[in-house]
Write a protein that holds these residues in place. Structure first.
Motif, PDB file in Angstrom:
ATOM      1  N   TYR A   1       0.858  -1.180   0.000  1.00  0.00           N
ATOM      2  CA  TYR A   1       0.000   0.000   0.000  1.00  0.00           C
ATOM      3  C   TYR A   1       0.896   1.233   0.000  1.00  0.00           C
ATOM      4  CZ  TYR A   1      -3.933  -3.031   1.116  1.00  0.00           C
ATOM      5  OH  TYR A   1      -4.896  -4.008   1.073  1.00  0.00           O
ATOM      6  N   ALA A   2       0.656   2.129  -0.957  1.00  0.00           N
ATOM      7  CA  ALA A   2       1.425   3.361  -1.069  1.00  0.00           C
ATOM      8  C   ALA A   2       0.538   4.537  -0.690  1.00  0.00           C
ATOM      9  CB  ALA A   2       1.953   3.544  -2.490  1.00  0.00           C
ATOM     10  N   ALA A   3       0.992   5.330   0.300  1.00  0.00           N
ATOM     11  CA  ALA A   3       0.291   6.557   0.677  1.00  0.00           C
ATOM     12  C   ALA A   3       0.844   7.682  -0.185  1.00  0.00           C
ATOM     13  CB  ALA A   3       0.488   6.852   2.155  1.00  0.00           C
ATOM     14  N   ASN A   4       0.078   8.072  -1.204  1.00  0.00           N
ATOM     15  CA  ASN A   4       0.534   9.054  -2.188  1.00  0.00           C
ATOM     16  C   ASN A   4       0.057  10.437  -1.784  1.00  0.00           C
ATOM     17  OD1 ASN A   4       1.710   7.016  -3.901  1.00  0.00           O
ATOM     18  ND2 ASN A   4      -0.375   6.466  -4.503  1.00  0.00           N
ATOM     19  N   GLU A   5       0.978  11.217  -1.230  1.00  0.00           N
ATOM     20  CA  GLU A   5       0.627  12.486  -0.603  1.00  0.00           C
ATOM     21  C   GLU A   5       0.058  13.495  -1.596  1.00  0.00           C
ATOM     22  OE1 GLU A   5       2.873  16.049   1.916  1.00  0.00           O
ATOM     23  OE2 GLU A   5       3.942  14.178   1.463  1.00  0.00           O
ATOM     24  N   ARG A   6       0.703  13.683  -2.737  1.00  0.00           N
ATOM     25  CA  ARG A   6       0.322  14.777  -3.633  1.00  0.00           C
ATOM     26  C   ARG A   6      -0.835  14.431  -4.562  1.00  0.00           C
ATOM     27  NH1 ARG A   6       6.252  17.541  -4.991  1.00  0.00           N
ATOM     28  NH2 ARG A   6       6.687  18.087  -2.801  1.00  0.00           N
ATOM     29  N   SER A   7      -1.037  13.167  -4.868  1.00  0.00           N
ATOM     30  CA  SER A   7      -2.233  12.793  -5.632  1.00  0.00           C
ATOM     31  C   SER A   7      -3.415  12.518  -4.714  1.00  0.00           C
ATOM     32  CB  SER A   7      -1.960  11.577  -6.527  1.00  0.00           C
ATOM     33  OG  SER A   7      -1.474  10.484  -5.767  1.00  0.00           O
ATOM     34  N   GLY A   8      -3.161  12.449  -3.401  1.00  0.00           N
ATOM     35  CA  GLY A   8      -4.233  12.309  -2.436  1.00  0.00           C
ATOM     36  C   GLY A   8      -4.952  10.979  -2.508  1.00  0.00           C
ATOM     37  N   ASP A   9      -4.199   9.892  -2.395  1.00  0.00           N
ATOM     38  CA  ASP A   9      -4.826   8.568  -2.430  1.00  0.00           C
ATOM     39  C   ASP A   9      -3.905   7.533  -1.793  1.00  0.00           C
ATOM     40  OD1 ASP A   9      -3.004   7.465  -4.625  1.00  0.00           O
ATOM     41  OD2 ASP A   9      -3.965   9.092  -5.709  1.00  0.00           O
TER      42      ASP A   9
END
Length: 350
Positions: free
Chosen positions: A312-320
């Motif tokens: 699971y990747a917490a993608n800060e700038r794409s918000g997902d």
């Protein structure tokens, strides 16, 4: 926040100062790994990093508030509704980025002040006033990022005897023992990495014999032997995340090791990729074998589901938060789905 039935859950940290809503709670489909939002804990500003402690009568969620004057909050998550365990407690340090639970204490890595804080835990699991603050010293060659120490991670070793602090600013890993009776850290030694590495996080091999230190300023993984008897970390190998180089400005963030010790994954912001490295049977040699998209932009955190079958990747700038299924033979991830989480920063499972 649910009908009371027990379910696999994920807790997702986010930056409220960048549009995040706090700690997002999601149900996890056991078959597919898909996330479905079921609630939000909105009582803490910038809860950027989370951890769960299972050593008490029920699981407790801990979160750092990554603010100028940082704090730690605790929540009883044994039931369907998270319950705060008292008010947040100040860490006496600035911008905490990471925390761990070690022998009845919460330890925080305070990035801006270059320090580690020890907070004893009350019987119910809530943090109490800080008992010790250990300040790092030193600097590195990058004037913008290494003018002084920057604590980025603090964690116990697999034996539970030692505490390791990763210092991005001084290119060091500091090693302590924890005097649990006094609630203080006792220095044991330090390990220096090549100048400009900017170590961010480390992760241990399942055997406990090696640790892998991910550089944020230099996109490398430094393989280290770990002596759990003496508390000594010895660098023995450096693996580039981009063997042929890269023209992109990249900022690696989070390393993960497979439960069988065959694969190491590293999330890389900027290129927005996940590098797959193969580990040899000893755990001492790492070789990059693939690089795939992370499924979003700026993967601040990367975690493995307890089943070991997906990342699971917490993608800060794409918000997902994106979940990726893993090929059991090659370890190569493949995007399977995502959940919108504005300014996502970290993920933990219960």
């Amino acid at each position: 926040m649910g009908d009371g039935k027990r379910t696999d859950r994920a807790f997702i940290g986010s930056f409220t100062s960048s549009g995040g809503r706090g700690i997002v709670v999601a149900a996890v489909d056991p078959a597919t790994g898909a996330l479905t939002e079921i609630g939000v804990i909105d009582s803490l500003p910038d809860p950027s990093y989370l951890t769960v402690d299972h050593t008490g009568p029920g699981p407790v969620l801990y979160a750092v508030s990554e603010t100028a004057h940082g704090s730690v909050a605790a929540y009883d998550i044994a039931g369907p509704e998270p319950r705060p365990l008292g008010a947040p407690v100040a860490v006496r340090g600035d911008s905490p980025t990471h925390l761990s639970v070690v022998r009845g204490h919460v330890l925080t890595a305070n990035y801006a002040s270059g320090s580690v804080t020890v907070l004893p835990l009350a019987a119910g699991g809530g943090p109490r006033t800080a008992g010790d603050v250990r300040h790092y010293t030193g600097s590195g060659p990058d004037p913008a990022r290494q003018s002084g120490p920057h604590a980025h991670q603090v964690l116990p070793d697999p034996s539970g005897r030692w505490v390791l602090g990763v210092d991005l600013g001084a290119d060091k890993v500091w090693i302590f023992s924890l005097d649990a009776q006094e609630g203080r850290l006792v220095p044991n030694g330090e390990t220096s990495l090549p100048p400009g590495t900017g170590p961010r996080h480390l992760v241990f091999h399942p055997s406990g014999s090696h640790a892998y230190v991910l550089g944020e300023l230099d996109p490398t993984v430094t393989v280290c032997r770990w002596d759990a008897v003496a508390g000594v970390l010895e660098p023995v190998w450096t693996a580039p995340l981009f063997p042929d180089g890269t023209d992109e400005a990249v900022s690696p963030s989070a390393p993960v090791v497979s439960p069988d010790g065959r694969h190491l994954w590293a999330a890389v912001r900027g290129s927005d990729t996940i590098t797959v490295l193969a580990l040899d049977a000893t755990g001492e040699h790492a070789e990059p074998v693939a690089s795939v998209p992370c499924g979003g932009r700026w993967p601040r955190d990367l975690v493995l589901h307890p089943s070991g079958t997906r990342l699971y990747a917490a993608n800060e700038r794409s918000g997902d938060v994106t979940w990726l299924d893993l090929d059991p033979a090659t370890g190569v991830p493949r995007r399977a789905g995502s959940l919108p989480v504005p300014a996502a920063s970290s993920v933990v499972f219960v």
